[in-house]
Design a protein around this motif. Structure first.
Motif, PDB file in Angstrom:
ATOM      1  N   ASP A   1       1.154  -1.035  -0.103  1.00  0.00           N
ATOM      2  CA  ASP A   1      -0.040   0.433  -0.281  1.00  0.00           C
ATOM      3  C   ASP A   1       0.996   0.903  -0.028  1.00  0.00           C
ATOM      4  O   ASP A   1       0.886   1.754   1.167  1.00  0.00           O
ATOM      5  N   GLU A   2       0.805   1.678  -1.036  1.00  0.00           N
ATOM      6  CA  GLU A   2       2.086   3.049  -1.235  1.00  0.00           C
ATOM      7  C   GLU A   2       3.218   2.864  -0.138  1.00  0.00           C
ATOM      8  O   GLU A   2       3.674   3.992   0.183  1.00  0.00           O
ATOM      9  N   PRO A   3       3.954   1.659  -0.424  1.00  0.00           N
ATOM     10  CA  PRO A   3       5.115   1.517  -0.069  1.00  0.00           C
ATOM     11  C   PRO A   3       6.129   2.247   0.134  1.00  0.00           C
ATOM     12  O   PRO A   3       7.336   2.509   0.579  1.00  0.00           O
ATOM     13  N   LEU A   4       6.336   3.885  -0.944  1.00  0.00           N
ATOM     14  CA  LEU A   4       7.275   3.832  -1.895  1.00  0.00           C
ATOM     15  C   LEU A   4       7.387   5.868  -1.099  1.00  0.00           C
ATOM     16  O   LEU A   4       7.759   6.632  -1.513  1.00  0.00           O
TER      17      LEU A   4
ATOM     18  N   GLU B   1      12.774 -12.558  -9.447  1.00  0.00           N
ATOM     19  CA  GLU B   1      13.282 -13.393  -8.565  1.00  0.00           C
ATOM     20  C   GLU B   1      12.353 -14.340  -7.790  1.00  0.00           C
ATOM     21  O   GLU B   1      13.021 -16.005  -7.944  1.00  0.00           O
ATOM     22  N   LEU B   2      11.487 -13.863  -6.734  1.00  0.00           N
ATOM     23  CA  LEU B   2      10.746 -14.900  -6.342  1.00  0.00           C
ATOM     24  C   LEU B   2       9.749 -15.247  -7.302  1.00  0.00           C
ATOM     25  O   LEU B   2       8.915 -16.597  -6.702  1.00  0.00           O
ATOM     26  N   GLY B   3       9.546 -14.337  -8.141  1.00  0.00           N
ATOM     27  CA  GLY B   3       8.286 -14.525  -8.645  1.00  0.00           C
ATOM     28  C   GLY B   3       6.516 -15.069  -8.114  1.00  0.00           C
ATOM     29  O   GLY B   3       6.064 -15.385  -8.360  1.00  0.00           O
ATOM     30  N   ILE B   4       6.986 -14.035  -7.119  1.00  0.00           N
ATOM     31  CA  ILE B   4       5.672 -14.119  -6.510  1.00  0.00           C
ATOM     32  C   ILE B   4       4.289 -13.045  -6.989  1.00  0.00           C
ATOM     33  O   ILE B   4       4.787 -12.265  -7.435  1.00  0.00           O
ATOM     34  N   THR B   5       2.881 -13.426  -6.432  1.00  0.00           N
ATOM     35  CA  THR B   5       2.198 -12.679  -7.102  1.00  0.00           C
ATOM     36  C   THR B   5       2.263 -11.095  -6.317  1.00  0.00           C
ATOM     37  O   THR B   5       2.455 -10.990  -5.283  1.00  0.00           O
ATOM     38  N   MET B   6       2.205  -9.838  -6.918  1.00  0.00           N
ATOM     39  CA  MET B   6       2.382  -9.007  -5.943  1.00  0.00           C
ATOM     40  C   MET B   6       1.231  -7.464  -6.902  1.00  0.00           C
ATOM     41  O   MET B   6       0.854  -7.313  -8.408  1.00  0.00           O
ATOM     42  N   ILE B   7       0.712  -7.154  -6.031  1.00  0.00           N
ATOM     43  CA  ILE B   7      -0.417  -6.444  -5.915  1.00  0.00           C
ATOM     44  C   ILE B   7       0.038  -5.007  -5.558  1.00  0.00           C
ATOM     45  O   ILE B   7       0.456  -4.653  -4.065  1.00  0.00           O
ATOM     46  N   TYR B   8       0.170  -3.706  -6.328  1.00  0.00           N
ATOM     47  CA  TYR B   8       0.700  -2.786  -5.890  1.00  0.00           C
ATOM     48  C   TYR B   8       0.158  -1.555  -5.644  1.00  0.00           C
ATOM     49  O   TYR B   8      -0.316  -0.929  -6.432  1.00  0.00           O
ATOM     50  N   VAL B   9      -0.295  -1.154  -4.141  1.00  0.00           N
ATOM     51  CA  VAL B   9      -0.931   0.765  -4.647  1.00  0.00           C
ATOM     52  C   VAL B   9      -0.896   2.455  -5.184  1.00  0.00           C
ATOM     53  O   VAL B   9       0.914   1.745  -4.313  1.00  0.00           O
ATOM     54  N   THR B  10      -1.156   2.607  -5.812  1.00  0.00           N
ATOM     55  CA  THR B  10       0.071   4.110  -5.651  1.00  0.00           C
ATOM     56  C   THR B  10      -0.926   4.982  -6.795  1.00  0.00           C
ATOM     57  O   THR B  10      -1.756   4.745  -6.652  1.00  0.00           O
ATOM     58  N   HIS B  11      -0.359   6.450  -6.227  1.00  0.00           N
ATOM     59  CA  HIS B  11      -0.862   7.217  -6.753  1.00  0.00           C
ATOM     60  C   HIS B  11       0.124   7.380  -7.592  1.00  0.00           C
ATOM     61  O   HIS B  11      -0.372   8.989  -8.458  1.00  0.00           O
ATOM     62  N   ASP B  12       1.155   7.407  -7.895  1.00  0.00           N
ATOM     63  CA  ASP B  12       2.024   7.461  -8.820  1.00  0.00           C
ATOM     64  C   ASP B  12       2.382   7.115  -9.845  1.00  0.00           C
ATOM     65  O   ASP B  12       2.724   6.011 -10.437  1.00  0.00           O
ATOM     66  N   GLN B  13       2.226   7.585 -11.051  1.00  0.00           N
ATOM     67  CA  GLN B  13       1.838   7.185 -12.338  1.00  0.00           C
ATOM     68  C   GLN B  13       2.849   6.423 -13.127  1.00  0.00           C
ATOM     69  O   GLN B  13       3.447   5.434 -13.514  1.00  0.00           O
ATOM     70  N   GLU B  14       4.250   7.341 -12.557  1.00  0.00           N
ATOM     71  CA  GLU B  14       6.005   6.686 -13.341  1.00  0.00           C
ATOM     72  C   GLU B  14       5.609   5.459 -12.514  1.00  0.00           C
ATOM     73  O   GLU B  14       6.317   4.593 -13.086  1.00  0.00           O
ATOM     74  N   GLU B  15       5.653   5.316 -11.134  1.00  0.00           N
ATOM     75  CA  GLU B  15       5.794   3.926 -10.611  1.00  0.00           C
ATOM     76  C   GLU B  15       4.987   2.904 -11.463  1.00  0.00           C
ATOM     77  O   GLU B  15       5.537   1.755 -11.131  1.00  0.00           O
ATOM     78  N   ALA B  16       3.782   3.018 -11.078  1.00  0.00           N
ATOM     79  CA  ALA B  16       2.954   2.185 -12.086  1.00  0.00           C
ATOM     80  C   ALA B  16       3.513   1.463 -13.483  1.00  0.00           C
ATOM     81  O   ALA B  16       3.551   0.179 -13.498  1.00  0.00           O
ATOM     82  N   LEU B  17       4.217   2.867 -13.683  1.00  0.00           N
ATOM     83  CA  LEU B  17       4.278   2.722 -15.296  1.00  0.00           C
ATOM     84  C   LEU B  17       6.021   1.760 -15.197  1.00  0.00           C
ATOM     85  O   LEU B  17       5.950   0.837 -16.681  1.00  0.00           O
ATOM     86  N   SER B  18       6.625   1.695 -14.127  1.00  0.00           N
ATOM     87  CA  SER B  18       7.811   1.093 -14.738  1.00  0.00           C
ATOM     88  C   SER B  18       7.518  -0.165 -13.524  1.00  0.00           C
ATOM     89  O   SER B  18       8.716  -1.124 -14.048  1.00  0.00           O
ATOM     90  N   LEU B  19       7.049   0.117 -12.612  1.00  0.00           N
ATOM     91  CA  LEU B  19       6.434  -1.494 -12.260  1.00  0.00           C
ATOM     92  C   LEU B  19       5.621  -3.246 -12.669  1.00  0.00           C
ATOM     93  O   LEU B  19       6.599  -4.050 -12.733  1.00  0.00           O
ATOM     94  N   ALA B  20       4.718  -1.928 -13.469  1.00  0.00           N
ATOM     95  CA  ALA B  20       3.656  -3.362 -13.274  1.00  0.00           C
ATOM     96  C   ALA B  20       3.697  -3.913 -14.266  1.00  0.00           C
ATOM     97  O   ALA B  20       3.832  -3.493 -15.282  1.00  0.00           O
ATOM     98  N   ASP B  21       2.860  -5.422 -14.435  1.00  0.00           N
ATOM     99  CA  ASP B  21       2.859  -6.331 -15.782  1.00  0.00           C
ATOM    100  C   ASP B  21       1.802  -5.883 -16.215  1.00  0.00           C
ATOM    101  O   ASP B  21       1.592  -5.337 -17.644  1.00  0.00           O
ATOM    102  N   ARG B  22       0.753  -4.841 -15.232  1.00  0.00           N
ATOM    103  CA  ARG B  22      -0.546  -4.001 -15.870  1.00  0.00           C
ATOM    104  C   ARG B  22      -1.197  -3.915 -14.861  1.00  0.00           C
ATOM    105  O   ARG B  22      -0.626  -3.868 -13.646  1.00  0.00           O
ATOM    106  N   ILE B  23      -1.597  -2.699 -15.595  1.00  0.00           N
ATOM    107  CA  ILE B  23      -1.997  -1.354 -14.028  1.00  0.00           C
ATOM    108  C   ILE B  23      -3.623  -1.394 -14.799  1.00  0.00           C
ATOM    109  O   ILE B  23      -5.046  -1.229 -15.320  1.00  0.00           O
ATOM    110  N   VAL B  24      -3.983  -1.341 -13.728  1.00  0.00           N
ATOM    111  CA  VAL B  24      -5.550  -1.195 -12.812  1.00  0.00           C
ATOM    112  C   VAL B  24      -6.133   0.534 -12.024  1.00  0.00           C
ATOM    113  O   VAL B  24      -5.667   1.027 -11.052  1.00  0.00           O
TER     114      VAL B  24
END
Lengths: 217, 361
Positions: B159-162, B183-206
């Motif tokens: 939840d907005e970890p950064l 590395e871990l192949g773990i499923t992640m759901i990442y909440v952010t209001h920072d579009q740059e963060e979302a664009l650079s991290l996500a396989d898929r953005i909601v």
């Protein structure tokens, strides 16, 4: 000089504080963490003993535990007498002091970040384990302060104890009652000595509290 | 069977306020999904429902084929990372990371090696005996990551970890999180209001707004083909032109000008909103230097400000009463420098527009 009132008062207030902790800590946790209908009423009931005249509290307590009262009769069936015994003094001291413990501890629990408990939940810890390993260790200072205040209040109770336990020398006459008794009998020397003992005991406790409160966790 | 997470028309209301409204989506095992939106859009509430901190008012949450709506967080085995780190201040780094392991009755002898392994993973083994208050924000968040990963959660929720960290640390930790996920192949759901963060991290953005999903897709899809003017505005930067439909095919009226638009116009409505990215706008040497470009789509204006944004230079150009942003690479800018007060000609390529029905909000 008869030191019985000192020992009785210590015993009564230690037991009263234990009783207060047993009931008060869960009550404080519920008030700090749960939202339910009747919560405000419960909070009001908890604070009531702090603001009501001790005689009013004592009167109702006596109605409850007297030989004709519901609790008194139930216990009487088992041959246990409560009113006008030292046990009634314990109950009186506990009723008089529980609000102090609950309010201090509740405030302590409320300052513990809920997210810490949520994090602990996602890590698989049971609510019971979270309470002992996260909530309580972070609120212990408030709990300690509440306990010491409750003890001091229990130690000094006069009105409620007089109503439900009486002032029977050698049986239910606690330190505050004994002081009143000595003054009534113009035994100022003894009254003075007992008063100084009362001050010494409470002062010692409060000093110990401030020393402890300096520890981190 | 793969351990997909499925949200099926999930809603949440607080009193009369609908924080989340009929959200349906699927997170595949091993996927990195970002919930992106402005504050109050419901993204955090949605995440908290997945974690089990809140119960949906309606709809179902399924994991591994099971409805988990009423499952307590303890039984979900989902890790959670908070913006505020939420490390236990009364415990050392070691005890924080070991906290979840101790709940699982893991043999004492196996706890220490596992904690060290995780501390190595986030590069902070030397802080084993420290208390959280002795660490910087970025270090605390790395410990929080290690703590959440210790119990091998099937999904990690962040939840907005950064958001509470400095810009430099933020970018560094972003790549760390991405590395851990790979590395871990773990499923992640990442909440952010920072579009740059979302664009650079996500396989898929909601992308979410006011409790609803506005668009779902890869970073490239969201950026190149925003489905609504909200998305075009929120993800990346867009210039908006309020236009009217023209009788002629493929033309819209912008003030007293006609612009050619390559995209099909919406079927009905008089008003049309055009959006164009600042980097899609070209700066012409002279208004006459067209070279095969559509002559209608040249607008003239005056440079208001020139801002260096690192790799790009952003010009704000006043066209009529509208301020248009134009992004140039350093090289383009060196070839054609502009100063505040300069008259310039802008070219808006017909294929650079995104077309939305109606005027803006």
């Amino acid at each position: 000089m008869d030191l019985f009132p000192v020992w009785l008062s210590l015993r009564v207030s230690v037991l009263a504080t234990a009783l207060t902790l047993l009931v008060g800590v869960p009550a404080a946790w519920v008030l700090a963490r749960k939202r339910f209908p009747g919560r405000d009423l419960l909070e009001g009931v908890v604070v009531l003993p702090l603001v009501l005249p001790p005689t009013v509290l004592g009167y109702y307590l006596l109605v409850l535990i007297g030989s004709q009262g519901p609790i008194g009769r139930a216990l009487g069936a088992f041959g246990i007498e409560l009113a006008f015994t030292w046990r009634a003094a314990v109950l009186a001291a506990a009723v008089g002091s529980i609000a102090l413990l609950v309010k201090a501890t509740q405030a302590g629990f409320e300052t513990v970040d809920r997210r810490l408990e949520q994090a602990a939940r996602t890590l698989g810890r049971s609510e019971w384990s979270i309470f002992w390993s996260v909530t309580l260790p972070l609120a212990w200072r408030s709990l300690l302060a509440g306990t010491v205040l409750a003890f001091c209040r229990a130690f000094g109770d006069f009105g409620i104890t007089l109503m439900v336990a009486g002032s029977i020398p050698g049986k239910t006459q606690t330190l505050p009652l004994a002081i009143y008794d000595r003054v009534q009998a113009f035994q100022m020397g003894e009254a003075n000595a007992l008063a100084l003992i009362a001050i010494a005991i409470t002062l010692l406790l409060l000093l110990g509290l401030s020393r402890l409160a300096r520890l981190r966790y | 069977m793969s351990k997909d997470l499925i949200l099926d028309r999930v809603s949440k209301h607080f009193g009369s306020l609908w924080a989340v409204h009929e959200v349906s989506l699927e997170v595949r095992e091993g996927e990195f999904v970002c919930f992106l939106g402005p504050s109050g859009c419901g993204k955090t509430t949605l995440l908290r429902m997945v974690a089990g901190f809140e119960t949906p008012s309606a709809g179902r949450i399924l994991h591994d084929g099971r409805v988990i709506n009423d499952l307590i967080p303890q039984k979900r085995n989902f890790g959670f990372v908070f913006q505020s780190y939420a490390l236990f201040p009364n415990m050392t780094v070691f005890d924080n990371v070991a906290f979840g392991l101790r709940a699982r009755r893991i043999a004492r002898a196996r706890i220490a090696p596992r904690v060290d392994e995780l501390l190595d993973l986030v590069g902070l083994r030397h802080y084993r005996e420290r208390y959280p208050a002795q660490l910087s924000g970025g270090e605390q968040q790395r410990i929080a990551l290690a703590r959440a990963l210790a119990t091998n959660p099937s999904v990690l929720l962040l939840d907005e970890p950064l958001s509470a960290l400095d810009a430099k640390i933020r970018v560094y930790l972003r790549s760390e999180i991405k590395r851990l996920q790979r590395e871990l192949g773990i499923t992640m759901i990442y909440v952010t209001h920072d579009q740059e963060e979302a664009l650079s991290l996500a396989d898929r953005i909601v992308v979410m707004e006011r409790g609803r999903v506005q668009q779902m897709g890869s970073a490239a899809e969201i950026y190149r083909r925003p489905r609504s003017s909200f998305v075009a505005d929120f993800v990346g930067t867009s210039n908006f032109l309020d236009c009217r439909r023209d009788r002629a095919e493929g033309l819209v009226a912008f003030g007293d000008r006609l612009l050619r638009v390559a995209q099909p116009l919406p079927a009905d409505g008089e008003q049309v909103s055009l959006a164009i990215r600042p980097e899609a706008v070209e700066l012409l040497e002279t208004p006459s230097e067209l070279g095969g470009r559509e002559p209608r789509n040249v607008l003239e204006g005056e440079v208001e400000t020139v801002t260096l944004l690192g790799a790009v230079v952003r010009l704000a150009v006043l066209v009529g009463r509208e301020l248009m942003l134009v992004d140039l690479t350093q090289r383009e800018f060196d070839r054609r420098p502009a100063r505040p007060g300069d008259r310039v000609a802008l070219y808006l390529p017909p294929e650079g527009f995104m077309v939305y029905p109606g005027g803006r909000g």
